[in-house]
Design an enzyme around this catalytic site. Structure first.
Site, PDB file in Angstrom:
ATOM      1  N   CYS A  52       0.850  -1.192   0.000  1.00  0.00           N
ATOM      2  CA  CYS A  52       0.000   0.000   0.000  1.00  0.00           C
ATOM      3  C   CYS A  52       0.885   1.241   0.000  1.00  0.00           C
ATOM      4  O   CYS A  52       1.640   1.471   0.948  1.00  0.00           O
ATOM      5  CB  CYS A  52      -0.913  -0.001   1.225  1.00  0.00           C
ATOM      6  SG  CYS A  52      -2.301  -1.135   1.072  1.00  0.00           S
ATOM      7  N   LEU A  53       0.767   2.014  -1.067  1.00  0.00           N
ATOM      8  CA  LEU A  53       1.602   3.208  -1.216  1.00  0.00           C
ATOM      9  C   LEU A  53       0.872   4.191  -2.128  1.00  0.00           C
ATOM     10  O   LEU A  53       0.358   3.805  -3.177  1.00  0.00           O
ATOM     11  CB  LEU A  53       2.954   2.823  -1.821  1.00  0.00           C
ATOM     12  CG  LEU A  53       4.071   3.859  -1.786  1.00  0.00           C
ATOM     13  CD1 LEU A  53       4.545   4.108  -0.352  1.00  0.00           C
ATOM     14  CD2 LEU A  53       5.251   3.394  -2.635  1.00  0.00           C
TER      15      LEU A  53
END
Length: 325
Positions: free
Chosen positions: A122-123
């Site tokens: 998750c970025l």
């Protein structure tokens, strides 16, 4: 055997057989050197080849230009220090319109709020996490190098607990999270030594031969609360640190197996015992008391400097007069 000093930061390899995205259906555009996507990815290769920092290594594949593998070495000053973090990468057929997809080699552990057991990353820069427009993927400016540097700086950081958006401002919980992260980072080294990712076999072996002593020495310092978890080897000084009983127990159980695995890998570990020695609470209190006295003396010196030279002379003269009475 090839060592890390000889291991190129960027290289093109042929064996892609264990890549997570090997079966991805990307068509055959990656074999067409005239396609726009092909040319864009080759430019990415050049950027990586010329700009990778010392702590990131990348392998790309001659038969599958759409695939890539990277490893980030955990930085000092974080609970990830001396660990290896592998990511498999695939570029979509409309790249750079859409960002690359990443898979994290988690070994079934969640090392970070942004890194899931499933391998999901998750970025904001990958459009897999919310963020301001300037933090999300920009087809005209964003690059694979930026993605890797963002993971290194923003994800594998000093206090990963606070990566969780709903995390309360609790230093106690942050320290407990760092304890957990350090433990599973050590456990991951077992998996990596047993089955290193293809094209990184020599790198993994050499890395843990060189860093084994530091990892085990850190276990000893952390278990005895002599330094905050994540800060072994840093130029920082701490008072005795409170560590949880469960952390100590897990370290004591983990240590012998870790020592054995590192020895099998050829690490020189002279001076380290077969068992992790944990000081008694009484011994810790004595050590802490001595440390506090030293700190207090240092503080007194700094306070005296604030008075100025004349004031110090005056005080010294007054003390001399008292001594002569």
């Amino acid at each position: 055997m090839e060592n890390t000093m000889e291991f190129e930061h960027f290289d093109v390899v042929s064996d892609d057989s264990d890549h997570h995205f090997l079966g991805s259906k990307n068509g055959k555009w990656f074999n067409d050197s005239k396609s726009k996507v092909y040319k864009t990815i080759v430019k990415e290769w050049k950027i990586l080849e010329q700009n990778l920092p010392e702590s990131i290594y990348v392998r790309v594949y001659e038969r599958r230009i759409d695939l890539m593998r990277a490893v980030i070495v955990g930085a000092a000053g974080t609970p990830y220090h001396d660990g290896l973090f592998f990511f498999d990468i695939v570029f979509p057929s409309d790249y750079p319109r859409n960002p690359p997809k990443l898979y994290y080699h988690s070994f079934g552990y969640r090392h970070n709020p942004n890194l899931y057991k499933s391998g999901k990353v998750c970025l904001s820069l990958l459009n897999t996490w919310y963020g301001k427009k300037k933090e999300t993927w920009d087809p005209s400016e964003s690059t694979m190098l930026q993605v890797l540097l963002s993971i290194q700086a923003l994800v594998l950081n000093e206090k990963p607990f606070f990566n969780e958006p709903d995390a309360l401002p609790s230093e106690k919980k942050s320290r407990a999270y760092n304890e957990h992260v350090f433990l599973i980072t050590c456990i991951a080294s077992f998996h990596l030594l047993k089955r290193p990712p293809r094209n990184f076999e020599a790198f993994v072996g050499d890395h843990f031969r060189r860093r084994a002593f530091s990892i085990l020495a850190a276990c000893r310092e952390y278990a005895n609360g002599r330094v905050g978890v994540g800060y072994y080897g840093c130029d920082l000084r701490f008072p005795m640190v409170q560590v949880s009983r469960s952390f100590i127990q897990r370290l004591v159980m983990l240590y012998p197996g870790l020592l054995k695995a590192f020895r099998r890998n050829g690490a020189s570990l002279e001076g380290l015992g077969e068992q992790l020695e944990v000081e008694s609470q009484e011994s810790k209190k004595k050590s802490s008391g001595v440390f506090k006295k030293i700190v207090e003396k240092i503080k007194q010196v700094f306070r005296s400097r604030k008075f100025g030279k004349n004031k110090i002379n005056e005080i010294q003269g007054r003390n001399h007069g008292l001594e002569s009475v």
